[in-house]
Scaffold this motif. Sequence first.
Motif, PDB file in Angstrom:
ATOM      1  N   ALA A  67       0.319  -6.757  -0.046  1.00  0.00           N
ATOM      2  CA  ALA A  67      -0.736  -7.401  -1.224  1.00  0.00           C
ATOM      3  C   ALA A  67      -1.968  -6.458  -1.111  1.00  0.00           C
ATOM      4  CB  ALA A  67      -1.084  -8.613  -0.514  1.00  0.00           C
ATOM      5  N   LEU A  68      -2.344  -5.844  -0.003  1.00  0.00           N
ATOM      6  CA  LEU A  68      -3.239  -4.973  -0.172  1.00  0.00           C
ATOM      7  C   LEU A  68      -3.061  -3.684  -0.974  1.00  0.00           C
ATOM      8  CD1 LEU A  68      -4.653  -5.279   3.592  1.00  0.00           C
ATOM      9  CD2 LEU A  68      -5.823  -6.156   1.558  1.00  0.00           C
ATOM     10  N   LEU A  69      -2.057  -3.158  -0.567  1.00  0.00           N
ATOM     11  CA  LEU A  69      -1.348  -1.981  -1.511  1.00  0.00           C
ATOM     12  C   LEU A  69      -1.390  -2.112  -2.954  1.00  0.00           C
ATOM     13  CD1 LEU A  69       1.495  -0.543   0.715  1.00  0.00           C
ATOM     14  CD2 LEU A  69      -0.596   0.527   0.506  1.00  0.00           C
ATOM     15  N   LEU A  70      -1.008  -3.279  -3.154  1.00  0.00           N
ATOM     16  CA  LEU A  70      -0.841  -3.931  -4.935  1.00  0.00           C
ATOM     17  C   LEU A  70      -2.383  -3.917  -5.175  1.00  0.00           C
ATOM     18  CD1 LEU A  70       0.748  -4.340  -6.961  1.00  0.00           C
ATOM     19  CD2 LEU A  70       0.809  -6.915  -6.364  1.00  0.00           C
ATOM     20  N   VAL A  71      -3.160  -4.453  -4.381  1.00  0.00           N
ATOM     21  CA  VAL A  71      -4.620  -4.451  -4.808  1.00  0.00           C
ATOM     22  C   VAL A  71      -5.284  -3.054  -5.152  1.00  0.00           C
ATOM     23  CG1 VAL A  71      -6.988  -5.013  -4.046  1.00  0.00           C
ATOM     24  CG2 VAL A  71      -5.230  -6.659  -3.755  1.00  0.00           C
ATOM     25  N   GLY A  72      -5.072  -2.283  -4.257  1.00  0.00           N
ATOM     26  CA  GLY A  72      -5.488  -0.911  -4.402  1.00  0.00           C
ATOM     27  C   GLY A  72      -5.017  -0.127  -5.490  1.00  0.00           C
ATOM     28  N   ASN A 126       6.018  11.121  -0.610  1.00  0.00           N
ATOM     29  CA  ASN A 126       6.922  10.370   0.031  1.00  0.00           C
ATOM     30  C   ASN A 126       6.381   9.573   1.298  1.00  0.00           C
ATOM     31  OD1 ASN A 126       9.138  10.233  -1.634  1.00  0.00           O
ATOM     32  ND2 ASN A 126      10.351  11.645  -0.457  1.00  0.00           N
ATOM     33  N   ASP A 127       5.370   9.838   1.544  1.00  0.00           N
ATOM     34  CA  ASP A 127       4.402   9.249   2.652  1.00  0.00           C
ATOM     35  C   ASP A 127       3.199   8.620   2.223  1.00  0.00           C
ATOM     36  OD1 ASP A 127       2.495   9.312   5.174  1.00  0.00           O
ATOM     37  OD2 ASP A 127       4.704   9.900   6.158  1.00  0.00           O
ATOM     38  N   LEU A 128       2.757   7.211   2.815  1.00  0.00           N
ATOM     39  CA  LEU A 128       1.581   6.677   2.354  1.00  0.00           C
ATOM     40  C   LEU A 128       0.165   7.412   2.896  1.00  0.00           C
ATOM     41  CD1 LEU A 128       2.609   3.074   3.237  1.00  0.00           C
ATOM     42  CD2 LEU A 128       2.615   4.272   0.824  1.00  0.00           C
ATOM     43  N   ILE A 129       0.316   8.187   3.924  1.00  0.00           N
ATOM     44  CA  ILE A 129      -0.991   9.212   4.247  1.00  0.00           C
ATOM     45  C   ILE A 129      -1.213  10.016   3.210  1.00  0.00           C
ATOM     46  CG2 ILE A 129      -2.111  10.561   5.882  1.00  0.00           C
ATOM     47  CD1 ILE A 129      -1.511   7.405   6.616  1.00  0.00           C
ATOM     48  N   VAL A 130       0.147  10.717   2.736  1.00  0.00           N
ATOM     49  CA  VAL A 130       0.026  11.830   1.531  1.00  0.00           C
ATOM     50  C   VAL A 130      -0.462  11.306   0.419  1.00  0.00           C
ATOM     51  CG1 VAL A 130       1.510  13.571   0.262  1.00  0.00           C
ATOM     52  CG2 VAL A 130       1.761  13.258   2.663  1.00  0.00           C
ATOM     53  N   MET A 131       0.084  10.068   0.171  1.00  0.00           N
ATOM     54  CA  MET A 131      -0.434   9.191  -1.123  1.00  0.00           C
ATOM     55  C   MET A 131      -1.573   9.018  -1.027  1.00  0.00           C
ATOM     56  SD  MET A 131       1.463   6.019  -3.099  1.00  0.00           S
ATOM     57  CE  MET A 131       2.841   6.913  -3.030  1.00  0.00           C
ATOM     58  N   PHE A 132      -2.201   8.549  -0.098  1.00  0.00           N
ATOM     59  CA  PHE A 132      -3.654   8.300   0.082  1.00  0.00           C
ATOM     60  C   PHE A 132      -4.675   9.549  -0.288  1.00  0.00           C
ATOM     61  CE2 PHE A 132      -7.742   7.961   2.726  1.00  0.00           C
ATOM     62  CZ  PHE A 132      -8.325   6.825   1.939  1.00  0.00           C
ATOM     63  N   ILE A 133      -4.448  10.750   0.272  1.00  0.00           N
ATOM     64  CA  ILE A 133      -4.955  12.151   0.237  1.00  0.00           C
ATOM     65  C   ILE A 133      -4.980  12.224  -1.209  1.00  0.00           C
ATOM     66  CG2 ILE A 133      -4.647  14.389   0.648  1.00  0.00           C
ATOM     67  CD1 ILE A 133      -3.521  13.907   3.382  1.00  0.00           C
ATOM     68  N   GLY A 134      -3.677  12.204  -1.920  1.00  0.00           N
ATOM     69  CA  GLY A 134      -3.675  12.507  -3.273  1.00  0.00           C
ATOM     70  C   GLY A 134      -4.654  11.558  -4.261  1.00  0.00           C
ATOM     71  N   LEU A 135      -4.572  10.316  -3.712  1.00  0.00           N
ATOM     72  CA  LEU A 135      -5.712   9.182  -4.400  1.00  0.00           C
ATOM     73  C   LEU A 135      -7.056   9.490  -4.239  1.00  0.00           C
ATOM     74  CD1 LEU A 135      -5.973   6.385  -5.670  1.00  0.00           C
ATOM     75  CD2 LEU A 135      -5.891   5.543  -3.445  1.00  0.00           C
ATOM     76  N   GLU A 136      -7.501   9.866  -3.098  1.00  0.00           N
ATOM     77  CA  GLU A 136      -8.751  10.289  -2.745  1.00  0.00           C
ATOM     78  C   GLU A 136      -9.257  11.651  -3.647  1.00  0.00           C
ATOM     79  OE1 GLU A 136     -11.370   8.436  -1.192  1.00  0.00           O
ATOM     80  OE2 GLU A 136      -9.787   7.291  -1.837  1.00  0.00           O
ATOM     81  N   ALA A 137      -8.276  12.586  -3.667  1.00  0.00           N
ATOM     82  CA  ALA A 137      -8.477  13.980  -4.323  1.00  0.00           C
ATOM     83  C   ALA A 137      -8.565  13.692  -5.979  1.00  0.00           C
ATOM     84  CB  ALA A 137      -7.574  15.050  -4.171  1.00  0.00           C
ATOM     85  N   PHE A 195      -6.563   0.004  -0.080  1.00  0.00           N
ATOM     86  CA  PHE A 195      -5.263   0.881   0.266  1.00  0.00           C
ATOM     87  C   PHE A 195      -4.966   1.207   1.591  1.00  0.00           C
ATOM     88  CE2 PHE A 195      -2.358   4.442  -0.514  1.00  0.00           C
ATOM     89  CZ  PHE A 195      -1.776   4.031  -1.370  1.00  0.00           C
ATOM     90  N   LEU A 196      -6.211   1.748   2.116  1.00  0.00           N
ATOM     91  CA  LEU A 196      -5.961   2.069   3.500  1.00  0.00           C
ATOM     92  C   LEU A 196      -5.518   1.027   4.423  1.00  0.00           C
ATOM     93  CD1 LEU A 196      -6.110   4.974   4.900  1.00  0.00           C
ATOM     94  CD2 LEU A 196      -8.401   4.326   5.369  1.00  0.00           C
ATOM     95  N   TYR A 197      -6.011  -0.190   4.366  1.00  0.00           N
ATOM     96  CA  TYR A 197      -5.930  -1.325   5.079  1.00  0.00           C
ATOM     97  C   TYR A 197      -4.433  -1.815   4.927  1.00  0.00           C
ATOM     98  CZ  TYR A 197     -10.509  -2.376   7.436  1.00  0.00           C
ATOM     99  OH  TYR A 197     -11.571  -2.325   7.973  1.00  0.00           O
ATOM    100  N   GLY A 198      -4.069  -1.670   3.537  1.00  0.00           N
ATOM    101  CA  GLY A 198      -2.556  -1.938   3.094  1.00  0.00           C
ATOM    102  C   GLY A 198      -1.763  -0.969   3.954  1.00  0.00           C
ATOM    103  N   ILE A 199      -2.059   0.336   3.919  1.00  0.00           N
ATOM    104  CA  ILE A 199      -1.308   1.245   4.847  1.00  0.00           C
ATOM    105  C   ILE A 199      -1.016   1.033   6.321  1.00  0.00           C
ATOM    106  CG2 ILE A 199      -1.049   3.812   5.653  1.00  0.00           C
ATOM    107  CD1 ILE A 199      -2.334   4.710   3.028  1.00  0.00           C
ATOM    108  N   ALA A 200      -2.155   0.373   6.911  1.00  0.00           N
ATOM    109  CA  ALA A 200      -2.203   0.087   8.319  1.00  0.00           C
ATOM    110  C   ALA A 200      -1.380  -1.035   8.649  1.00  0.00           C
ATOM    111  CB  ALA A 200      -3.788  -0.189   8.703  1.00  0.00           C
ATOM    112  N   MET A 201      -1.328  -1.933   7.666  1.00  0.00           N
ATOM    113  CA  MET A 201      -0.524  -3.256   7.877  1.00  0.00           C
ATOM    114  C   MET A 201       0.934  -3.008   7.675  1.00  0.00           C
ATOM    115  SD  MET A 201      -2.721  -5.666   8.418  1.00  0.00           S
ATOM    116  CE  MET A 201      -3.501  -4.567   9.420  1.00  0.00           C
ATOM    117  N   VAL A 202       1.278  -2.155   6.611  1.00  0.00           N
ATOM    118  CA  VAL A 202       2.765  -1.882   6.475  1.00  0.00           C
ATOM    119  C   VAL A 202       3.178  -1.114   7.552  1.00  0.00           C
ATOM    120  CG1 VAL A 202       4.217  -0.451   4.922  1.00  0.00           C
ATOM    121  CG2 VAL A 202       2.576  -1.830   4.048  1.00  0.00           C
ATOM    122  N   TYR A 203       2.354  -0.109   8.137  1.00  0.00           N
ATOM    123  CA  TYR A 203       2.756   0.742   9.402  1.00  0.00           C
ATOM    124  C   TYR A 203       3.034  -0.074  10.613  1.00  0.00           C
ATOM    125  CZ  TYR A 203       2.549   3.782  13.382  1.00  0.00           C
ATOM    126  OH  TYR A 203       2.623   4.565  14.315  1.00  0.00           O
ATOM    127  N   GLY A 204       1.948  -1.275  10.692  1.00  0.00           N
ATOM    128  CA  GLY A 204       2.310  -2.315  11.692  1.00  0.00           C
ATOM    129  C   GLY A 204       3.726  -2.936  11.693  1.00  0.00           C
TER     130      GLY A 204
END
Length: 512
Positions: A230-235, A144-155, A191-200
């Motif tokens: 767009a960056l999230l969708l690319v990831g 339910n959080d993009l940071i947690v999702m990124f951790i799951g993606l990398e694992a 994906f990570l840049y997408g997270i940064a943009m959405v957070y911004g």
Amino acid sequence: MLLAQVGDVTPLATPEVQWSALVPLLILGAGGVLLLTISSLVKGMSAPGVNAAATVLVGLATIVACVPVWQRVQDPERGPLTAVGGAIGIDGFSVLATGLIAVSVILAALLLDDYMRREEMDGVEMYALLLLSAAGGALMASANDLIVMFIGLEALSIAIYVMAAMHRRRVDSQEAGFKYFIVGAFSSAFFLYGIAMVYGATGTTNLVEMASFLAGSVLLQNAVLLLGMALLLVGFAFKISAVPFQGWTPDVYQGAPTPVTAFMASAVKVAAFGGLIRVFHLALSTEAVDWQPIVYAIAILTMVVGAALAVVQTDIKRMLAYSSINHAGFVLVAVQADTPQGIQAALFYLASYVFLVAGSFGVVSLVSGNGDARTSLDDIRGLARSRPGLALALTVFLLAQAGVPLTSGFFAKFYVIAAAVDARSYWLALAAMVASVIAAVLYLRIVVAMYLSGGDHDGEEPVEGPRVSIPLPAGTAIGIAIVATIAIGILPGYLIEVARDAVPVLVAVPLP
């Protein structure tokens, strides 16, 4: 004085953890760690079949643990919940995704048992990585959080990189792992840049807060949000092998050990689509007018390009790789609808596809022999003569992928197209039907190679197919897959109900 100052400090608020809801996820992660630890301490764990059996037991335990959690979230009085302070969501959607990933683990472990013995790759590493990757996928589909999702993606991804390159005596395997690592690094960066943009743009990475902010605000200048989406969708597109980000798929699928390919094609797609649906259908649903046209175009390209390029291949693993791209396009059709019916169709498709793809690659793994050397169309000619049961099983899987009635694939494609029509995406539905016809040529080519082996005229000698032994674990995996494929095709009602109840929702942290 120092003690007084320290005593005046307000303690940090720690999130409440619902451990009981996290049991399926913990079983997968802890199972991988314990399997690796115990095998290094206990000599008997290195015996053939023990690690595979232990992995299957972990997968079964995960499925069993999903049952009470499913009942908990389906209870009208309690419903879905957040397990770790809003970071992980436990709903029907995440529980079903975890169960499907566990099924992929079981089928892959059964196929790996024969492969590891045949290739003399004794060791527990592959099985431990399998479980750790599955844990990452389950976390990704529950985030339910993009940071947690990124951790799951990398694992999920890092373990797969190693698994793809695990066969050290095959150059193709090393190349596949390296290619997947390079492409995966790019996708993670997007994906990570997408997270940064959405957070911004929204000021949060939490999906609940993001959805609330976008629902209550009108962004006059949303360029940053659009770039982030767009960056999230690319990831996500890299992970699901959507066109034009699919270039790595045929090479990696062909070079990786075939049981690993089966796991990649099933569990990774479930996890990636799980994350995609949570982000775009839940958190960014108010911005659907911006992202739906992009998904619309990607879905058409993915279906048509995947089917067209699959037809011209001569290697079965590459054929199935492009077929996997084609199937990703069908799921995108359901996601593009952005309706409850579309999400239901996507889940039904993914659940059916897990068995289809595992069974297909399971048969290919047995036929390919040492070093995955026999994977061309010529190598399976006459298989119906030497191994009629195996040929029949592969035929069922291929016909199901083509969408033939009385198989799970028929209903999977039917519900996807119905969801597109219901959302008034008529041209997208038409493209899906055309892509199905094109893909059918691919599956028929493989069936013809197995059954029409010469010898019927002009004095030709019939082609004798490869002599294939069918070990019990691999045969069990193929048997499970074929039973599920036919059962869902004849009685789809139960899976339809499960998919309907597996509604993805966002649950906010309850107020104290």
